[in-house]
Design a protein around this motif. Structure first.
Motif, PDB file in Angstrom:
ATOM      1  N   LEU A 109      -0.526  58.306  27.309  1.00 13.39           N
ATOM      2  CA  LEU A 109      -1.097  59.607  27.648  1.00 13.39           C
ATOM      3  C   LEU A 109      -2.569  59.397  27.999  1.00 13.39           C
ATOM      4  CD1 LEU A 109      -1.167  62.728  27.721  1.00 13.39           C
ATOM      5  CD2 LEU A 109      -1.617  62.665  25.266  1.00 13.39           C
ATOM      6  N   SER A 110      -2.968  59.774  29.189  1.00 22.79           N
ATOM      7  CA  SER A 110      -4.373  59.636  29.572  1.00 22.79           C
ATOM      8  C   SER A 110      -4.873  60.942  30.161  1.00 22.79           C
ATOM      9  CB  SER A 110      -4.568  58.501  30.581  1.00 22.79           C
ATOM     10  OG  SER A 110      -3.986  58.811  31.818  1.00 22.79           O
ATOM     11  N   PHE A 111      -6.119  61.256  29.868  1.00 21.59           N
ATOM     12  CA  PHE A 111      -6.708  62.489  30.393  1.00 21.59           C
ATOM     13  C   PHE A 111      -8.210  62.316  30.543  1.00 21.59           C
ATOM     14  CE2 PHE A 111      -6.262  62.926  25.767  1.00 21.59           C
ATOM     15  CZ  PHE A 111      -7.546  63.225  25.367  1.00 21.59           C
ATOM     16  N   VAL A 112      -8.791  63.139  31.383  1.00 25.67           N
ATOM     17  CA  VAL A 112     -10.240  63.153  31.580  1.00 25.67           C
ATOM     18  C   VAL A 112     -10.796  64.436  30.979  1.00 25.67           C
ATOM     19  CG1 VAL A 112     -12.090  63.319  33.280  1.00 25.67           C
ATOM     20  CG2 VAL A 112     -10.237  61.697  33.631  1.00 25.67           C
ATOM     21  N   LYS A 113     -11.822  64.292  30.157  1.00 26.72           N
ATOM     22  CA  LYS A 113     -12.456  65.434  29.506  1.00 26.72           C
ATOM     23  C   LYS A 113     -13.810  65.688  30.168  1.00 26.72           C
ATOM     24  CE  LYS A 113     -13.801  67.150  24.930  1.00 26.72           C
ATOM     25  NZ  LYS A 113     -13.841  66.836  23.484  1.00 26.72           N
ATOM     26  N   ASP A 114     -13.958  66.880  30.724  1.00 27.27           N
ATOM     27  CA  ASP A 114     -15.192  67.261  31.416  1.00 27.27           C
ATOM     28  C   ASP A 114     -15.807  68.444  30.674  1.00 27.27           C
ATOM     29  OD1 ASP A 114     -17.233  67.689  33.158  1.00 27.27           O
ATOM     30  OD2 ASP A 114     -16.001  68.314  34.850  1.00 27.27           O
ATOM     31  N   VAL A 115     -16.976  68.228  30.076  1.00 31.01           N
ATOM     32  CA  VAL A 115     -17.662  69.285  29.336  1.00 31.01           C
ATOM     33  C   VAL A 115     -18.684  69.943  30.258  1.00 31.01           C
ATOM     34  CG1 VAL A 115     -19.022  69.854  27.298  1.00 31.01           C
ATOM     35  CG2 VAL A 115     -17.358  67.993  27.194  1.00 31.01           C
TER      36      VAL A 115
END
Length: 220
Positions: A109-115
């Protein structure tokens, strides 16, 4: 005149509400010190940059209290600290990619977190077990300390409108009417549905807030 005053009062309340939501993403009841630090690091995007911003904030605070009266120095320090972190974020921030190897699965499972500047986190899923094949839809979300996806199926992205208000987008539309089931190993999960459609939903978790919550979207 009264209407004008009410309008200004509503604007002030609105701004205070947005500020409260932004601050609640950094700290909310039950959060650990480690979680607060992680949220600050996530906000600026790098541990060393966060340390630099913290040192600059400390120096500004010391300087303000040496020059101004206590109350004014406090207000000035808070505003200056916010400006420092926002400016540093705008200059240095880059979204982070996370990967989780799930037990019993051949995929990661891979994801990009953009704050965002407001503190709102948008997590976009890049790969997941069964992605594009299975229409079984669920997501396990970590609400404490730093928001994250722990497992999911058929999820494109999640966004935290606040630490307890989560918007979820589906990869495949959920066909027909469906129910939302929320569970946690910590006890019952109380929530209300803000909106719900075949492509997305938004839920608000009610007290007590659980650290990890699993949401399942089951066709009726």
């Amino acid at each position: 005149m009264a209407n004008g005053n009410n309008l200004h009062l509503n604007e002030v309340k609105g701004l205070l509400g947005k500020l409260k939501i932004s601050l609640s993403r950094i700290y909310h009841p039950g959060m650990s010190i480690k979680g607060i630090v992680q949220n600050i690091v996530d906000y600026v995007g790098d541990k060393n940059i966060a340390i630099g911003a913290g040192v600059a904030s400390l120096l500004v605070t010391i300087w303000s209290f040496s020059l101004f009266a206590w109350l004014f120095a406090l207000i000035f320090s808070v505003i200056a600290i916010i400006i420092i972190f926002v400016v540093i974020k705008l200059i240095f921030y880059k979204p982070k990619e996370y990967s989780i190897e799930l037990d019993g699965e051949n995929t990661i499972l891979s994801f990009v977190k953009d704050v965002h500047v407001s503190g709102e986190s948008e997590i976009v899923v890049h790969s997941q077990p069964g992605y594009g094949k299975e229409k079984n839809t669920f997501v396990s979300i970590q609400l404490f300390d730093s928001i994250a996806i722990l497992d999911c199926r058929n999820i494109t992205s999640i966004t935290d409108k606040s630490y307890r208000d989560i918007a979820i987008n589906f990869f495949h539309p959920v066909e027909g009417n469906y129910s939302i089931v929320a569970t946690s190993n910590e006890g019952n999960v109380n929530f209300k549905i803000i909106n719900q459609s075949a492509d997305q939903c938004q839920v608000e978790f009610l007290n007590p807030i659980r650290k990890v919550v699993r949401l399942e979207f089951k066709p009726a």
